[in-house]
Design a protein around this motif. Structure first.
Motif, PDB file in Angstrom:
ATOM      1  N   LYS A   1     -83.531  11.867   5.411  1.00 36.99           N
ATOM      2  CA  LYS A   1     -84.854  12.288   5.864  1.00 36.99           C
ATOM      3  C   LYS A   1     -84.999  12.177   7.386  1.00 36.99           C
TER       4      LYS A   1
ATOM      5  N   SER B   1     -94.670  10.925  10.980  1.00 37.84           N
ATOM      6  CA  SER B   1     -93.857  10.766   9.774  1.00 37.84           C
ATOM      7  C   SER B   1     -92.547  10.054  10.089  1.00 37.84           C
ATOM      8  N   ASP B   2     -91.933  10.407  11.205  1.00 38.66           N
ATOM      9  CA  ASP B   2     -90.702   9.734  11.632  1.00 38.66           C
ATOM     10  C   ASP B   2     -90.949   8.246  11.826  1.00 38.66           C
TER      11      ASP B   2
END
Length: 278
Positions: free
Chosen positions: A23, A203-204
């Protein structure tokens, strides 16, 4: 039993490294490692009841900690830059085997029996089936030899670090936070020197926090506690479950079917760990 449970908890967290790494594959590896280790180091705060004095260790102990956490990741990432990822990862998973067969060299009074060697080889065969069964580039040209050597060096660093912590003067597990913080800063230095700068999204940041609290943080504290309390040969055999769990979670997270090689590998790894620890 307590040491086994601590080791298995660390292995469970390390199993999430591959899915999280997928991801975050767009984040440069040294940046990802540096931030993850810095986040992970914060676990030492509640563990030490916010007493930074618990992080203080003699310089030789700190050097061994940086050798383990930073040296392992640095050599592994450099190996992945110069060799096929599947093959380099396979060679890197020799570190549990190293913990078993190198124990007599690092730990006085520890002996190695034939069953330990055979069980370790069976466990490594299971790890090989789990990784190579997923397929890979298959490249093995002479140009990749340096990368293979770097992957082998990274395996030696982690296995020797795990054993050396038993030889050091006693230090609290909270001191691992200092190892992680120093290693994280060195990793960020490598990012500045070797990698392009990128902008991280919210999100990271959340995924990096999970990475730091799990496989690049919590796992190291659990591993240190397990090594201090348990039999390193037995723990080394249990560690062969890492690539199995990692492969299963990677397949589940990416929606791929469970392959035959994972089932065969799991039987080999579990069987080797049970037999070798008798």
């Amino acid at each position: 039993m307590k040491a086994d449970l601590l080791a298995l908890a660390a292995i469970a967290l390390w199993g999430t490294l591959a899915p999280l790494g997928v991801k975050l594959s767009h984040v440069p590896p040294f940046l990802l490692t540096g931030l993850g280790l810095l986040v992970g180091s914060l676990i030492a705060l509640p563990l030490s009841r916010f007493r930074l004095g618990a992080w203080k260790v003699p310089v030789p102990t700190l050097a061994v900690g940086i050798y383990g956490l930073f040296g392992f990741h640095f050599l592994l990432f450099m190996a992945l830059r110069t060799a096929p990822a599947v093959e380099a990862n396979l060679i890197n998973y020799l570190w549990p085997l190293g913990m078993v067969v190198l124990a007599p060299l690092f730990l006085p009074g520890v002996t190695l029996h034939t069953r330990h060697v055979v069980a370790a080889l069976i466990g490594f065969a299971g790890a090989a089936i789990a990784i190579l069964g997923r397929g890979g580039s298959g490249g093995s040209g002479g140009g990749f030899q340096i990368g293979y050597l770097l992957a082998l060096a990274s395996a030696f660093v982690w296995s020797s670090y795990s054993l050396l912590t038993r030889r050091l003067p006693h230090f609290p597990t909270a001191a691992v936070g200092g190892f992680a913080a120093a290693s994280g800063l060195l990793s960020l230095g490598c990012h500045v020197a070797l990698e392009p700068a990128i902008a991280l999204t919210a999100s990271d940041a959340l995924l990096i926090a999970a990475l730091g609290l799990g496989p690049l943080g919590g796992a190291f504290f659990l591993w240190d506690a397990a090594i201090k309390q348990g039999d390193t040969r037995r723990i080394g055999l249990l560690a062969f479950a890492t690539p199995i769990l990692s492969t299963v979670l990677l397949l589940v997270s990416t929606g791929q079917p469970l392959l035959w090689n994972v089932a065969v590998a799991a039987v080999l790894v579990v069987g080797a760990a049970i037999w070798g620890s008798r």
